[in-house]
Design a protein around this motif. Sequence first.
Motif, PDB file in Angstrom:
ATOM      1  N   LEU A  91      39.842  40.001 -11.346  1.00 32.50           N
ATOM      2  CA  LEU A  91      40.870  40.568 -10.465  1.00 32.50           C
ATOM      3  C   LEU A  91      42.219  39.907 -10.725  1.00 32.50           C
ATOM      4  O   LEU A  91      43.245  40.595 -10.844  1.00 32.50           O
ATOM      5  N   TYR A  92      42.240  38.577 -10.807  1.00 33.10           N
ATOM      6  CA  TYR A  92      43.497  37.879 -11.068  1.00 33.10           C
ATOM      7  C   TYR A  92      44.086  38.286 -12.421  1.00 33.10           C
ATOM      8  O   TYR A  92      45.305  38.437 -12.551  1.00 33.10           O
ATOM      9  N   LEU A  93      43.234  38.436 -13.425  1.00 33.81           N
ATOM     10  CA  LEU A  93      43.728  38.857 -14.734  1.00 33.81           C
ATOM     11  C   LEU A  93      44.461  40.191 -14.629  1.00 33.81           C
ATOM     12  O   LEU A  93      45.535  40.378 -15.208  1.00 33.81           O
ATOM     13  N   ARG A  94      43.886  41.122 -13.875  1.00 32.92           N
ATOM     14  CA  ARG A  94      44.513  42.445 -13.732  1.00 32.92           C
ATOM     15  C   ARG A  94      45.768  42.367 -12.869  1.00 32.92           C
ATOM     16  O   ARG A  94      46.807  42.935 -13.212  1.00 32.92           O
ATOM     17  N   GLN A  95      45.682  41.677 -11.739  1.00 36.16           N
ATOM     18  CA  GLN A  95      46.835  41.640 -10.834  1.00 36.16           C
ATOM     19  C   GLN A  95      48.019  40.890 -11.434  1.00 36.16           C
ATOM     20  O   GLN A  95      49.169  41.174 -11.118  1.00 36.16           O
ATOM     21  N   GLN A  96      47.745  39.929 -12.318  1.00 38.64           N
ATOM     22  CA  GLN A  96      48.813  39.159 -12.941  1.00 38.64           C
ATOM     23  C   GLN A  96      49.237  39.729 -14.295  1.00 38.64           C
ATOM     24  O   GLN A  96      50.083  39.149 -14.981  1.00 38.64           O
ATOM     25  N   GLY A  97      48.621  40.836 -14.700  1.00 38.26           N
ATOM     26  CA  GLY A  97      49.005  41.494 -15.939  1.00 38.26           C
ATOM     27  C   GLY A  97      48.674  40.704 -17.200  1.00 38.26           C
ATOM     28  O   GLY A  97      49.408  40.790 -18.194  1.00 38.26           O
ATOM     29  N   VAL A  98      47.578  39.963 -17.169  1.00 40.90           N
ATOM     30  CA  VAL A  98      47.172  39.154 -18.323  1.00 40.90           C
ATOM     31  C   VAL A  98      46.300  40.009 -19.240  1.00 40.90           C
ATOM     32  O   VAL A  98      45.247  40.507 -18.832  1.00 40.90           O
ATOM     33  N   ALA A  99      46.732  40.167 -20.493  1.00 42.20           N
ATOM     34  CA  ALA A  99      46.041  41.069 -21.427  1.00 42.20           C
ATOM     35  C   ALA A  99      44.880  40.388 -22.128  1.00 42.20           C
ATOM     36  O   ALA A  99      44.780  40.363 -23.352  1.00 42.20           O
ATOM     37  N   VAL A 100      43.994  39.811 -21.330  1.00 41.02           N
ATOM     38  CA  VAL A 100      42.750  39.229 -21.845  1.00 41.02           C
ATOM     39  C   VAL A 100      41.605  39.913 -21.103  1.00 41.02           C
ATOM     40  O   VAL A 100      41.566  39.886 -19.862  1.00 41.02           O
ATOM     41  N   PRO A 101      40.671  40.539 -21.817  1.00 44.38           N
ATOM     42  CA  PRO A 101      39.587  41.266 -21.139  1.00 44.38           C
ATOM     43  C   PRO A 101      38.563  40.318 -20.532  1.00 44.38           C
ATOM     44  O   PRO A 101      38.538  39.116 -20.832  1.00 44.38           O
ATOM     45  N   SER A 102      37.707  40.878 -19.690  1.00 42.42           N
ATOM     46  CA  SER A 102      36.737  40.042 -18.981  1.00 42.42           C
ATOM     47  C   SER A 102      35.369  40.715 -18.885  1.00 42.42           C
ATOM     48  O   SER A 102      35.251  41.941 -18.887  1.00 42.42           O
ATOM     49  N   LEU A 103      34.381  39.867 -18.790  1.00 43.33           N
ATOM     50  CA  LEU A 103      32.998  40.276 -18.536  1.00 43.33           C
ATOM     51  C   LEU A 103      32.534  39.545 -17.293  1.00 43.33           C
ATOM     52  O   LEU A 103      32.749  38.334 -17.160  1.00 43.33           O
ATOM     53  N   LEU A 104      31.904  40.249 -16.366  1.00 41.82           N
ATOM     54  CA  LEU A 104      31.306  39.638 -15.182  1.00 41.82           C
ATOM     55  C   LEU A 104      29.795  39.761 -15.292  1.00 41.82           C
ATOM     56  O   LEU A 104      29.270  40.870 -15.464  1.00 41.82           O
ATOM     57  N   THR A 105      29.098  38.643 -15.199  1.00 41.72           N
ATOM     58  CA  THR A 105      27.634  38.669 -15.207  1.00 41.72           C
ATOM     59  C   THR A 105      27.114  38.404 -13.804  1.00 41.72           C
ATOM     60  O   THR A 105      27.484  37.408 -13.167  1.00 41.72           O
ATOM     61  N   ILE A 106      26.257  39.305 -13.331  1.00 41.17           N
ATOM     62  CA  ILE A 106      25.595  39.149 -12.035  1.00 41.17           C
ATOM     63  C   ILE A 106      24.269  38.423 -12.262  1.00 41.17           C
ATOM     64  O   ILE A 106      23.372  38.947 -12.911  1.00 41.17           O
ATOM     65  N   HIS A 107      24.169  37.233 -11.708  1.00 42.53           N
ATOM     66  CA  HIS A 107      22.907  36.502 -11.779  1.00 42.53           C
ATOM     67  C   HIS A 107      22.050  36.777 -10.544  1.00 42.53           C
ATOM     68  O   HIS A 107      20.824  36.713 -10.614  1.00 42.53           O
ATOM     69  N   ASN A 108      22.698  37.073  -9.419  1.00 37.96           N
ATOM     70  CA  ASN A 108      21.978  37.439  -8.200  1.00 37.96           C
ATOM     71  C   ASN A 108      22.960  38.141  -7.276  1.00 37.96           C
ATOM     72  O   ASN A 108      23.859  37.508  -6.722  1.00 37.96           O
ATOM     73  N   ILE A 109      22.777  39.432  -7.095  1.00 38.99           N
ATOM     74  CA  ILE A 109      23.729  40.235  -6.314  1.00 38.99           C
ATOM     75  C   ILE A 109      23.639  39.964  -4.814  1.00 38.99           C
ATOM     76  O   ILE A 109      24.501  40.399  -4.051  1.00 38.99           O
ATOM     77  N   ALA A 110      22.630  39.208  -4.403  1.00 34.66           N
ATOM     78  CA  ALA A 110      22.493  38.895  -2.984  1.00 34.66           C
ATOM     79  C   ALA A 110      23.617  37.982  -2.491  1.00 34.66           C
ATOM     80  O   ALA A 110      23.912  37.946  -1.299  1.00 34.66           O
ATOM     81  N   PHE A 111      24.248  37.247  -3.395  1.00 34.41           N
ATOM     82  CA  PHE A 111      25.334  36.333  -3.031  1.00 34.41           C
ATOM     83  C   PHE A 111      26.656  36.960  -3.480  1.00 34.41           C
ATOM     84  O   PHE A 111      26.892  37.131  -4.669  1.00 34.41           O
TER      85      PHE A 111
END
Length: 490
Positions: A157-177
């Motif tokens: 989110l910060y990367l997008r809101q701050q206009g930083v042109a570096v892509p991201s991957l989010l890994t979910i290890h446990n969606i309960a948290f």
Amino acid sequence: MTSISGAGGARRVLSVTSECVPLIKTGGLADVCGALPWALERHGWDMRVLLPSYPGVAKALGKTEEVWKSADLFGGPATVRIGRTGHMTVLLLDAPHLFARDGGPYLDTLGQDYPDNPERFAALSWVAMEIARDGLDDGWRPELVHAHDWQGALAPLYLRQQGVAVPSLLTIHNIAFQGLTQPDRLAGLKIDGEGFDDGPLEFYGKVSALKAGLLSADRVSTVSPRYAAELSLPEFGMGLDGVISTLNQPVVGILNGIDLEVWDPETDAAVTPYSAARPASRAKNRKALQERFGLEAGSGPLAAVVSRMTTQKGLDLLAEVLPGYVAAGGCLAVLGSGDKAIEKTFRDAAARWPAQVGMAHGYDEPLSHLMYAGADAILVPSRFEPCGLTQLYGLRYGAVPLVAPTGGLADTVIAANPAALGAGVATGIMMSRVDAGGLYDALMQLITLYAAPTTFKQIQKNGMKADFGWERSAGAYATLYSDIISEATE
């Protein structure tokens, strides 16, 4: 995108996590984040791990150098210091006002969440964004940010809101948290709350860090193919199944691996060595495990539990059917802590059947190795399990996994059904359904299989010969990283 070479010209990725073996661990997230850097190095990736400097972590890491600093990071000064442990390069976020606490990473000494947890891990994500935007003092800048679970989920989110042109991957290890907090804290989290009700942050009137990450990251992954499919179902999505279903690209399921050097019964200093080819010495570990828990040798199997004591792990179901298992001649050794009512159930069981049930409270790494090496079976009756490492350790050590048919458990264990037994490929036992009846039936199958030594030893040997190291999974991550970067620069 600016290109600054990593070590030896390797591609560069920043891993953002709240825990990492061997420096700090509360669960499987730490094992994964500690294993990935070395596994990915062999695929041409230079991964640096951004981790909070909890008490004792800096000392464990040893010599470090400052590579980033801020006069005011969410209420106080902070630095990032770089160091090495084993094959891993670590970036320690030293912010005493946020992380110098007497308790654990997330909970105080009374077992309660720190009230400023949202700000603490928002700060971790913010620093990841700044490193991606400006690089470190040594000239290193990532081509990709890999965030883990809700604690790192605000980085995309910060990367997008701050206009930083570096892509991201989010890994979910446990969606309960999910990192939930109140919307009146948005300003303190450095988040623009305009359009909150219709934006990526809102989750039933609260702010969800995980939801924000899901909708901001370039791609989303999780830790097993089965769990990737389950996340879009209401019974597994924990309220985010609708969000998962609307993502531009499906969640990628990449199975976790284990460190085959750390988890090796032939070289493990905590056990009497043995192997699939030379299994005879395993009996010495079984005897040592019995002695450690004060159990008597009987005609039935010795099963083990190494787990957090929670309903997610299905241990309330085990407590319910334990009398039948004990009556059939089974023994049980338990290592864990958590829900006080579940803990009490197993303490009471140990007092009722001291020759057949034993319990050790808390977590003891060497003892856990002995339990995998000495138990005939390892029980994992989880209601949901994103991947699970327990069953993988069991397979490696010849403790036959008895598992629920969910998530990574279903992806890694070949059930001892008639077809698999006939073909000689079974590696474990799988519950037919996730309830007390399904677990009882599986335990009775364990009793029956154990009474047929030739068949049972073949199941053990099959499991020990299976390969659940990181090589295949690291290759899948390397490919995914390259795809994300290519897509972002098109």
